[in-house]
Design an enzyme around this catalytic site. Structure first.
Site, PDB file in Angstrom:
ATOM      1  CB  CYS A 409      -0.987  -0.010   1.164  1.00  0.00           C
ATOM      2  SG  CYS A 409      -0.242   0.120   2.804  1.00  0.00           S
ATOM      3  CG  HIS A 471      -4.770   0.992   3.474  1.00  0.00           C
ATOM      4  ND1 HIS A 471      -3.988   0.297   2.579  1.00  0.00           N
ATOM      5  CD2 HIS A 471      -5.716   1.624   2.723  1.00  0.00           C
ATOM      6  CE1 HIS A 471      -4.445   0.485   1.356  1.00  0.00           C
ATOM      7  NE2 HIS A 471      -5.497   1.292   1.421  1.00  0.00           N
ATOM      8  CG  ASP A 496      -6.457   2.987  -1.524  1.00  0.00           C
ATOM      9  OD1 ASP A 496      -5.317   2.710  -1.933  1.00  0.00           O
ATOM     10  OD2 ASP A 496      -6.951   2.477  -0.502  1.00  0.00           O
TER      11      ASP A 496
END
Length: 852
Positions: A409, A471, A496
């Site tokens: 991530c 995250h 994202d």
């Protein structure tokens, strides 16, 4: 010079022949009838001549095709094939048959009186230095003359939309409006057309009174001197971003050989494209940021940091965004452009669509995006995600051979920051600790258990939701005219690029307004419900009884969305100033901006509970029973804690039980266990377990149950990020009408790793050698083996996987690197990454100034 000719003559038919290049000239005739530009009368003929200096590099669409061809060859070479085999493989795909090349027609000979009327462009000065300073694009390396493979590459013009550019056109004789009409033409892409917003043609206003319209192309005359004409061109604030071709057209009236009227058009093509980007300094651009001082960070800063770990032990990793480095702007444009239909590029004027496409193209789950995600722990076919320290190497590797292995991530997020900032969209990397992953769109995180022997055991196949230690995603800044008025103003939007769940069938997420997330209004924007769950979902524990009846046994209202972090907008590189852990921790905290209250009201407040209820009402698949039962008040309260220690040290774990009542309570079973955990929340086999039997707590008594994790126990089990999951379970017997109590508490712990200390001078000179001293201490009682070190930089020559000697047990690694400074840079930096078999992801950086 090269020339491309097109001539139309009346009465010669409608067929069209085109001819390929012959040496330096390409000649062709196009027979066509049509209306005169700017006239209602249809002239009997016109003659059109294209000319200009030879292009310095191919058209953008040609370079995109060449990139895909190079991928195939480079991937074949990486697979172990030699160059001939790779080229043979490329040639196996049959090419369409080419038509026979006809001989070039003769260049048309014009009468002397027509030659006297024609006006030719000799050159166009784009005033690159002046324009790039004005547009704040002078940091892009492509805007300066430079050497590439020992060849001098000229500067290119990069500008921002919504502003003006200055240019000087030099003709072969003085320009006179009465004798010649002058037009400017901008085109984008292979199939440019006015209706698609990819072609614009306009006159130059010479009155001196015209004011530019923000959303329209325009040009005004600034001055004339001899054969030179200096003009100011306005780029509309809603212009499509990309590499635009630029032409200058001159027109005059003449006669054909039969004495009939004809229009003579001469079109000069500029040899370089003009790259146009978003403009967050322009009030008419949807990416406009009123607090322009923040753009020193969110557009102009190449050096930053990303926070990882867990919310009790957050740590910052330095990162080289490198958006201004050579080739990165071109790569960013190619990355985005390939996601859109080349015949319909209008969406590339809209930051909403562009940012959503960036989030899609940074991962390779749907297509040939930049990074392949891998959370398995096996990175033998690529590079471990923890080894990357910057975006530049990854993007250049993608450009050379396609999707790069591997990323997680924070790598996806940092690549996204680089691409957004390169294109002119304000962007920052954001870390959410204790980040929930809701897989069933209930806007809650459900966990299911069944009672077994006095304790609750997880029902694995039902527990698809999870909570990640952390995250990382991105926030981008722009207006949202597509949403309701309360969310339409410019603000931060979440995107994202990590491929978690699909959005409208593709692995992308956002943009969704942070303001809507804060209110729990999950039906505004893209994927707002998913982001809400990440930061503010309640964790619900359900106990499944025989017969499939279920009861809610626990609700955690404040365990998700902690310490949401980004770098403070100082505009300066993130640079640790000390080797000592506590001083580095203080600096990291000083540089961290907490965004938690931007995503949700204060935890536990009435406003926050209202937000959660809004999210529950707007969830796609809510569990209806979730909020119908009243919360139970348990007689015994439990808490779990642990020490903050370096890897290789002992870690003490404490489970505290407090009896708030006056009656004695018995705890026949209490267990403390530990297991390795990935940062995504998934854990593996338990490596430590301690049982406490037949414990008794008197009224109002507090007791601490402690165990110690030894290095010999945990070292061989640790996975990425050196994280472990600590679980405490207990069974409290019923007493005098009080029901039994089944307790389960969880905590995530992280072993700290050493950081690299980089010593270097504050300044150096371009061309001079600079010495960097790199060091760290090995905290383990055994040597570090199979060691290598890599470096990525701004201003120096990078290197990869340089083998180094083993680091002794409890010893110090220290090595000097002498590197030449390649270019002048006010904010140069180096980023080192050290890996070994025993400890991975040891990194550190330093920043300095390179003077001319």
């Amino acid at each position: 010079m090269y020339a491309r000719y097109k001539q139309s003559l009346a009465g010669k038919g409608n067929t069209t022949n085109s001819y390929p290049s012959y040496g330096e000239k390409t000649v062709g005739f196009n027979k066509k009838k049509g209306k005169r530009y700017g006239s209602k009368d249809a002239p009997p003929s016109y003659e059109n001549l294209y000319y200009g200096n030879k292009r310095k590099k191919g058209y953008s669409w040609e370079r995109l095709r060449n990139m895909f061809k190079a991928w195939k060859v480079n991937r074949a070479l990486k697979a172990g094939k030699d160059g001939k085999e790779a080229n043979d493989e490329k040639e196996r795909t049959p090419s369409p048959a080419r038509p026979e090349t006809p001989p070039p027609p003769p260049k048309p000979v014009l009468p002397k009186e027509d030659l006297a009327k024609e006006l030719y462009v000799k050159s166009v000065d784009l005033h690159i230095k002046e324009n790039t300073l004005e547009h704040r694009t002078d940091e892009y390396e492509c805007t300066r003359e430079r050497k590439v493979n020992d060849k001098v590459v000229p500067a290119e013009l990069v500008v921002r939309r919504g502003d003006n550019i200055k240019m000087t056109i030099t003709f072969d004789r003085p320009y006179d409006k009465e004798k010649n009409e002058l037009l400017l033409c901008f085109t984008l892409g292979e199939w440019a057309k006015p209706s698609g917003g990819t072609k614009a043609q306009f006159e130059i206003d010479e009155s001196g009174k015209q004011k530019f319209t923000p959303d329209q192309w325009g040009a005004t005359l600034q001055s004339k001197s001899g054969n030179d004409v200096t003009i100011l061109v306005h780029i509309p604030a809603n212009c499509i971003i990309g590499e635009w071709n630029f032409y200058v057209k001159t027109k005059c009236e003449g006669k054909d050989k039969d004495g009939n009227d004809k229009t003579i058009i001469r079109q000069y093509e500029q040899e370089d494209d003009i790259t146009i980007l978003f403009n967050p300094w322009c009030p008419d651009d949807t990416v406009y940021m009123p607090q322009t001082e923040l753009l020193d960070e969110y557009i102009l800063n190449e050096s930053g940091a990303v926070w990882r770990g867990n919310y009790t032990q957050p740590g910052a990793k330095e990162w080289n965004f490198g958006q201004f480095q050579a080739g990165i702007l071109e790569i960013a444009l190619m990355l985005v452009t390939q996601g859109f239909d080349p015949c319909r590029l209008k969406p590339m004027s809209d930051p909403i669509k562009v940012s959503r496409m960036i989030a899609k193209m940074v991962n390779s789950s749907d297509d040939f995006g930049v990074l392949t995600g891998n959370w398995s722990g096996d990175y033998s076919e690529g590079v471990s995600p923890s080894k990357w320290v910057g975006s530049v190497k990854i993007l250049k590797q993608w450009f050379e051979s396609g999707p790069v292995k591997f990323g997680q991530c924070w790598v996806f997020s940092c690549i996204t920051t680089t691409v957004c900032r390169a294109l002119g969209i304000p962007c920052r990397t954001v870390t959410n600790f204790a980040s929930a992953h809701d897989t069933d769109e209930s806007n809650c995180i459900e966990k299911y258990f069944k009672p077994v022997g006095g304790v609750d055991e997880e029902i694995e196949h039902m527990n698809s939701d999870s909570v990640w230690n952390f995250h990382v995603w991105n926030e981008v800044w722009f207006a949202r005219p597509d949403l309701a008025p309360e969310f339409s103003e410019p603000g931060w939007q979440v995107i994202d690029a990590t491929p978690q769940e699909t959005s409208e069938g593709q692995y992308t997420c956002g943009p969704c307004p942070v303001a809507a997330v804060r209110k729990g209004l999950c039906n505004f924007g893209f994927d707002t419900g998913f982001v809400f769950s990440e930061v503010n979902a309640d964790k619900i524990h359900w106990r499944i009884h025989p017969g499939d009846s279920y009861e809610r046994i626990k609700m955690e209202k404040d365990s998700v969305g902690k310490c949401i972090s980004t770098k403070k907008p100082t505009g300066q590189p993130f640079k640790y100033k000390s080797k000592k852990y506590h001083e580095r921790k203080i600096y990291s905290e000083e540089q961290r901006e907490d965004l938690t209250l931007a995503y949700k009201p204060k935890e536990g407040s009435e406003e926050e509970r209202e937000t959660v209820m809004n999210a529950h009402k707007t969830a796609r698949f809510p569990v209806r029973k979730t909020y119908l039962e009243e919360e139970k008040v348990e007689p015994l309260q439990f808490s779990l804690s642990f020490d903050d220690v370096m890897i290789g040290e002992k870690m003490a774990v404490r489970f505290t039980a407090k009896n708030a009542g006056s009656k004695e309570r018995k705890i026949p079973i209490l267990v403390l266990s530990a297991s390795p955990q990935a940062y995504t929340g998934h854990h593996t086999k338990i490596f430590h377990r301690k049982l406490f039997s037949d414990q008794v707590l008197a009224g109002n008594e507090e007791k601490v149950f402690e165990t110690v994790l030894e290095p010999a126990e945990y070292l061989e089990h640790l996975v990425d990020q050196a994280l472990i999951s600590i679980v405490a379970t207990a069974y409290v017997e019923p007493c005098d009408g009080e029901p039994e109590q089944i307790v389960r508490e969880e905590a995530d712990a992280r072993f700290r790793r050493p950081d690299i200390d980089v010593e270097c001078p504050d300044e150096t000179k371009c061309g001079e050698n600079t010495t960097f001293v790199v060091s760290f201490d090995n905290p383990l009682d055994k040597p570090l083996t199979c060691c290598n070190i890599s470096m990525e930089s701004i201003g120096f020559k990078d290197f990869d996987d340089l083998p180094v000697v083993d680091v002794p047990a409890k010893g110090t690694y220290r090595q000097e690197f002498t590197l030449p400074a390649l270019k002048a840079k006010k904010k140069a930096a180096v980023y080192f990454s050290f890996d070994s078999k025993e400890i991975a992801d040891i990194s550190g950086s330093a920043s300095l100034q390179i003077n001319p």
